[in-house]
Design a protein around this motif. Structure first.
Motif: not given
Lengths: 272, 325
Positions: A75-76, A78-79, B48, B81, B83-84
């Motif tokens: 998964w890429k 993020f945040g 997140y 979950c 990609t946030g």
């Protein structure tokens, strides 16, 4: 990929780099694979303009995981991790020192272990303070037997003192005389007011206020009333018999000599 | 064992949870940050972002599609979950203290605090009905008048919710009707944490009264008690061994009178059948607020008041350890 970093510094690598024929720019990145350990050597120019060599050591592990888990690994980010490189970020993840689970077979063993290591307990063993009354491990004022053993001790000391005094008299040496007064004391200083045969009065600084006040006040007020009567009489009868005038003058003097009356008169105007 | 130290939070950790397969670990703290980590190497997947207050609880559904968090900013948020991205925002009238997905991942429950004149409510939303989320109308809201809910988990098969209260009670609320099914009062003080076993048949409760108790989920029969001298903040049941791990606090009094030893706060391991302590793991710099076992039982994690999450992979010695009876 789990990564393990450790420091592997060779002496004077800077010299080695210079020897290799200074390119002026940085040497290329080297990647060495030895079994399942991959070592990546990078060269960078620091903020201060210094050349730094960064050695990263990775252990390549192949793990079998379910499809879903494997997919999630790709998964890429993020945040806050959006711009992070692949692999753990040093700012967020570090390998801590070894920690071993301490196995307890017996609870007592663990408690004993704790106690041995505690330096406080070592101090407890030493005797630092001792009570005069019961010779215990506390200060005399905090003795638990203060009220029972305390006075007993005094009596014992007194008896000892008196008996030794009797014994020493027939001996009649100079030394016992000096000791006698010391021994006849029970070991504590008793102030005069509390000694046997003291009246315990004459100690307070405050004078007998009430008694003295009671003596003076009636007299003062008696004189004051006579004065008032006379002044009233004079006011009524302006012809003024001589004797009243004389008495009036005397009484007025007496009255005004009393500070108390002066005070009252000043406060009450019209009576001057 | 060499624990992996995760430094993603600046304030004390409130809860940590593994997803069903155990490859992801979620940690939430009082600093509004929700972190997702790969538990295998401690690499951070992402954060997140969105909450504006201390985040009290987190949960992940069974296929790791959604993450649910509840916070003191009076909201419960649903995130994607991978990609946030924030998928839903459910606003409440007071802080959200516990939240959870049921077994199917379709129904969410969360409990709100008793504050500012509002009562404590246990709310249920069905995620299959988008209207509920849009209108912010739970299909059921159960009020709890006496003592507020401090921790709650779903029971098996999504039939009921087991809730622990501030006064030490543990209650079962039906997820369909909201009625109180069972009631048990074994603890004397606040229940700090409730965690269920992997198969949801047992529940362990960690309480401020210095004990942790093991209950049967369906009948709420009190099976075992684990006693310590400190209030316990969290407890978890091992999926493969008969062990229970607990993390707690050290009383403020003790800290100043005992010798100062850095990293003294310990996670304690108890044998769940014999009720005896057999191991301790040091390392945290503050009281441990939450513990969780990896679903495969080969590792466990703890989050502390110091803001660190430590992932420990057990030495082979741990699995061979036999408690001498």
């Amino acid at each position: 990929m789990p990564s393990i970093e450790f420091d592997d510094s060779k002496p004077s690598w800077a010299d080695q780099v210079e020897e290799e024929g200074d390119e002026g720019t940085l040497p290329p990145i080297k990647e060495v694979m030895k079994g399942n350990i991959k070592t990546i050597t990078e060269y960078k120019i620091d903020e201060d303009g210094k050349k730094t060599k960064i050695i990263r050591t990775f252990k390549i592990e192949t793990r079998k995981a379910s499809k879903a888990v494997a997919r999630r690994k790709n998964w890429k980010k993020f945040g806050n991790s959006e711009y992070d490189a692949a692999g753990p970020n040093v700012a967020t993840t570090t390998v801590s020192d070894d920690v071993f689970m301490t196995f307890i077979s017996n609870k007592e063993d663990l408690n004993a272990q704790d106690q041995d290591e505690d330096p406080m307990n070592k101090l407890k063993g030493q005797k630092i303070v001792s009570c005069r009354i019961c010779k215990g491990d506390h200060w005399t004022t905090r003795c638990p037997y203060k009220d029972t053993l305390g006075p007993m001790q005094k009596e014992l000391a007194e008896q000892l003192g008196l008996s030794t005094a009797d014994k020493d008299k027939p001996a009649g040496s100079a030394e016992p005389e000096a000791i006698q007064p010391a021994q006849s004391k029970t070991g504590k200083y008793v102030p005069p007011s509390l000694r046997d045969g003291s009246t315990r009065r004459g100690e307070s600084m405050q004078p007998n206020r009430r008694g003295s006040a009671l003596a003076v006040v009636p007299t003062t007020f008696f004189i004051f009333f006579i004065y008032l009567l006379l002044s009233f009489a004079i006011q009524c009868d302006k012809t003024c018999l001589n004797w009243t005038q004389n008495y009036y003058w005397v009484i007025k003097k007496a009255v005004f000599s009393s500070a108390r009356i002066r005070f009252v008169l000043v406060r009450v105007p019209g009576l001057k | 064992m060499k624990p992996i130290l995760l430094q993603g939070h600046e304030r004390s950790i409130t809860q940590i949870k593994y997803n069903r397969e155990g490859d992801l670990l979620f940690s939430v703290a009082k600093d509004t940050v929700v972190n997702g980590w790969y538990s295998v190497n401690g690499e951070r997947l992402g954060t997140y972002n969105g909450h504006t207050g201390a985040v009290w609880c987190v949960d992940c559904d069974w296929d790791t599609k959604n993450v649910l968090t509840g916070s003191a900013d009076n909201s419960c948020r649903l995130w994607d979950c991978e990609t946030g991205k924030q998928l839903a925002l459910l606003e409440t009238s007071s802080a959200v203290r516990t939240c959870g997905f049921d077994f199917s991942g379709n129904i969410i429950m969360f409990s709100t605090d008793k504050q500012m004149g509002y009562q404590c409510f246990l709310n249920f939303f069905d995620l299959r009905d988008p209207q509920q989320i849009k209108d912010n109308q739970p299909y059921m809201s159960v009020p709890c008048s006496d003592s507020k809910i401090t921790s709650a988990v779903w029971g098996p098969l999504g039939e009921f919710v087991i809730a622990g209260h501030e006064n030490g009670e543990i209650n079962q609320f039906s997820a369909k009707s909201g009625e109180l099914l069972k009631k048990v009062k074994e603890h004397t003080k606040q229940i700090n944490d409730l965690q269920s076993s992997v198969d949801l048949t047992m529940v362990v409760s960690a309480s401020k009264d210095n004990t942790a108790k093991l209950f049967d989920s369906a009948s709420l029969d009190h099976i075992k008690t684990f006693k310590t001298e400190r209030p316990i903040n969290s407890a978890a049941i091992s999926p493969i061994m008969d062990h229970v791990v607990m993390g707690g606090g050290q009383e403020a009094m003790e800290v100043t009178t005992t010798s100062t030893r850095i990293g003294k706060f310990e996670a304690r391991f108890f044998h769940s059948a014999y009720e005896e302590e057999f191991g301790r793991v040091k390392g945290h710099f503050g009281p441990i607020n939450c513990v969780a076992f990896h679903p495969d039982g080969k590792s466990y994690s703890s989050g502390g008041e110091d803001g660190y999450v430590r992932i420990h992979y057990f030495d082979p010695h741990y699995f061979d350890f036999e408690l001498e009876a």
